[in-house]
Design an enzyme around this catalytic site. Structure first.
Site, short mmCIF file in Angstrom:
data_model
loop_
_atom_site.label_atom_id
_atom_site.label_comp_id
_atom_site.label_asym_id
_atom_site.label_seq_id
_atom_site.Cartn_x
_atom_site.Cartn_y
_atom_site.Cartn_z
CD GLU B 265 -2.53 1.14 2.57
OE1 GLU B 265 -2.84 0.13 3.43
OE2 GLU B 265 -2.52 2.12 3.11
CB CYS B 302 -2.62 5.31 3.41
SG CYS B 302 -3.53 4.49 4.47
#
Lengths: 529, 529
Positions: B265, B302
């Site tokens: 990720e 994120c």
């Protein structure tokens, strides 16, 4: 219908390239008259733009409409009747009976995907309803389902002109999921590809699909395939063929600015292990069954059993004799292409020439015609096998190596030298198998499908099928190319947070209008919310 | 407990390396006294061999035993009490309240996986029973379920010392599925990693897990991570961090003899689109909500909303003023590391210096200490945004760019310049959203999670969560790192053909002893066969 030989760019035909190629007829080592035009770079670009344009509209269609399209494809294929089968026979040399069966499987696969998407539960819908009063923070409403990803490039394969080609195991699920499909026709059977593409285009028009939902391009080289895999609109690739070909596409796809998945099925030696008590109890029937599997379709299957392992035992000699006798009387078959035949004999002869490899039999019943196979089996000791990596690789064709180990310990050591496989088979009854738990784990680690008392050839199309094994048998052991789960290769999950019910896809609406199975607040149910 | 600083190779400790490093304390720009020993190549090798050895035994344990292990980890973590939180606070600068919440989430995740595997239906069991009399060929018995794949390498991440580190979103599902886990501790918080590793080892011993089910290695460079990813025993990798770091691991994994999946990720700008009627109706509340999301945790998420899109409208000026006012009064926070802070100011300053970018506000409330953030928002026109690729990239930290387009057409054109994202948000009521179907599709194509009237920060841990978007936000949009489906990253399907019932895994036995949901002859059921 007649063969057109032009690229099918959506509903249009295009033949910009002056260069052409023709169908090869393996049994007569000759060519047919029709000319096929490899796509130009501009045609590839036009194809991909049309596919990208078609994607939004196609993905937004109700599942029932896409199912109608799939069913229409089966109807158009069947409507072509024997013309299609005969062309396939000419281009591949495969017997008519086999081709009829393969057509049936292909139509069956498409029908299964139509049924699957009509029913609808395959999208794995999950709903977690909101808890606005939760402390310390409210819980939002979250809903998730599988959604299509975009244009999918599919490479037709040489050994299955129907089931793994234009309307085969990649095209069906990719279309079912809501993705446009772009075929790169295999140059070994352009005519049957052309006819099938016409069937799909006709079905698409008849059921009101957007122009660009399906395209098919020709090439007898690598340029078109490369351009398709590298094209930024391409979102995934399906391929069945050699390790070399699959890995070339895989690496190409990983080197793109946006890496994409390549589902390549690349070959397998499908080890068969025969335990000694079972060899004794079933000497003759095992020999017959194995001989049939090794030689089926001239061994031109990814599930051909290329390595058979057993141990020294009193029944071994009788087994070897019977096995050799059965293989020896197999009639030769036309192989798919000149290249495949040449490669078969080259690799087989190399294997037979390796140290300590003893030829058990070479079949001698020949039929008329060019490009004939020859069934062949050989034997080697467990130790010689372990010492020689050349013997661990696939020989595509009707060849199998019997590895005779001195005991079960050596047999298990030998299996450590085997890489990832589509299948592994164990010939043993429950009691004998249970005595070797370590052997079961060894084979399990290496195989996508683990068979007891059966040969690897014959891949049943059903939900519990997994046709995809650890590398290098495929590039991605998590996905199957056969059975309903093949659709999972061409989708991704998407979550919808706090969406108004009216805008949600039907699969996620409160009322559950499609009546599908959903995981609602962690419980499987078909109930509305 | 005290910090040991040695590598945890299964149940043993090892510190062969004379070289050491220490914990950095961002708020005081200083170091703590304990010394941590980066693993040597020989220690890496020993770790991987032990993990491989542990795999067969661990995978064969009943799911209930693995669930006990996961629950024991939560107990040992909680038993460490404030010591663990305080160390995390020292090493990360994150507030105690946030760390307490993150610990709760981590323990909650592990508990959810324990529950999932105890219940058992997650293995997606499919059973197709035999039809020995079928014509033209009998149908074999086929059964399929998900099985573990082998040792999993997990990289701890800097911004979540608990939830994405030693006992976090990769470790939990990898262990739950039956795979050994090898952690590469993040050098930004070695002390909290050390304590957590002790908790896991204690839990593993207490519940009778095999030695090697869990290991943790240190490194403040790249050697150990590289060696772990390249090791032939490694079967998958979990990583959360930068695009650069994730892609380096991904490419390394693809270049192995046996390519393996890397679930990385890698960052996201999480576009938020505000439609004009909604901006007018909710000017103040939108400004407040967005300001809160942009600055939460110093923007070190994120899911931080780095780009906000709207169009020229009468309410815009008031919105901008309110938004700037709210961001302006945000108090600065300690950032995780010196490197992250330096990078933040470098990228933010570069963005503010780009042509036509106008700074809306820089917050000025400072707290004492080093490594302080500064919340910042800026504005740019749609056209200038489209013309300038530098503005499309993530600035990790409390920065967000407001892109003001002249109309909805320009807004949609601007969104074509956005790559794959973890999330996309649309601020609109159902009626206004329904007027822009093309916009909905545009955002859908780009996002793993599509949010209506909400900000992207806050990732609910629940079955319907999908935390994973199209490239480059992750390397594989088909998998989530949050929620129960995170377990799907660390398994593969395996088919069992014609197995005797006694040898089948419990999940596939006729009697269905675990009472799980299965697809039996294409029907969902918990019934026995």
């Amino acid at each position: 219908m007649s063969i057109i030989g032009k690229n099918y760019i959506g509903f249009s035909q295009s033949a910009d390239n002056a260069k052409t190629f023709q169908s090869y007829v393996p049994v007569s080592d000759s060519h047919l008259s029709e000319e096929f035009h490899p796509a130009t770079p501009e045609e590839v670009q036009r194809t991909m733009q049309l596919a990208e344009k078609a994607f939004d509209e196609y993905a937004a269609l109700p599942a029932a409409k896409r199912a109608d399209f799939l069913v229409a494809i089966t109807e158009e294929i069947m409507a072509m009747g024997d013309e299609l089968l005969e062309r396939a026979h000419q281009e591949t040399g495969l017997p008519m009976g086999r081709l009829q069966g393969e057509r049936g499987r292909t139509v069956g696969q498409l029908t299964q995907f139509a049924d699957l998407i009509r029913e609808g539960s395959w999208v794995e819908a999950r709903v977690d309803t909101a808890q606005p009063d939760r402390q310390p923070a409210p819980k939002p409403d979250l809903r998730k389902m599988l959604v299509p990803i975009g244009p999918i490039v599919v490479f037709g394969s040489s050994n299955f002109p129907f089931a793994y080609s234009i309307a085969g195991v990649d095209t069906g699920p990719a279309l079912a999921a809501g993705n446009p499909v772009i075929l790169k026709a295999h140059p070994a059977h352009p005519g049957v590809s052309d006819l099938t593409a016409q069937a799909i285009v006709k079905a698409a028009k008849r059921t009101g699909m957007p122009d660009g939902v399906f395209s098919m391009l020709y090439d007898d080289g690598y340029e078109v395939g490369t351009a398709l895999v590298q094209h930024p609109h391409t979102k995934a690739v399906g391929f069945t063929g050699s390790l070399k070909g699959g890995m070339a596409l895989y690496k190409m796809a990983q080197e793109r600015d946006e890496p994409i998945p390549v589902f390549a099925e690349m070959g397998s030696v499908n080890p068969v292990v025969i335990l000694p008590d079972t060899l004794t109890a079933q000497t003759d029937s095992l020999a017959k069954t194995l001989a049939g599997s090794v030689t089926l379709g001239a061994g031109q299957f990814c599930t051909n059993p290329g390595l058979v392992f057993t141990v020294e035992s009193p029944a071994l000699k009788e087994f070897e004799e019977k096995y050799a006798e059965e293989v020896g009387k197999v009639t030769s078959m036309t192989m798919l292409t000149e290249g495949i035949r040449q490669n078969y004999f080259k690799l087989r002869d190399a294997a037979l020439a390796e140290p300590e490899v003893e030829t058990l039999v070479l079949s001698d019943e020949k039929v008329e015609g060019e490009n004939q196979s020859q069934a062949s089996i050989a034997r080697v000791s467990g130790k010689a096998f372990m010492d020689n990596p050349n013997l661990h690789e696939e020989v595509f064709g009707p060849f199998s190596l019997l590895v005779v180990c001195k005991d079960m310990e050596e047999l298990q050591a030998a299996l450590w030298h085997i890489s990832g496989q589509l299948t592994a088979s164990l010939m043993a009854d429950a009691d004998e198998a249970a005595r070797y738990p370590q052997l079961l784990r060894l084979l399990s680690r290496r195989a996508g499908r683990f068979i007891m008392n059966g040969v690897p050839t014959g891949v049943e199309v059903c939900p519990a099928q997994h046709h995809g094994g650890p590398f290098p048998s495929t590039t991605d052991s998590r996905f199957t190319s056969v059975g309903r789960d093949a659709i999972l290769r061409f989708v991704r999950p998407q979550s919808f947070q706090d969406w108004p019910d009216s805008l949600l896809p039907d699969e996620l609406k409160n009322a559950n209008p499609m009546g599908i199975w959903r995981l609602v607040n962690n419980e499987q149910t078909k109930e509305a919310i």
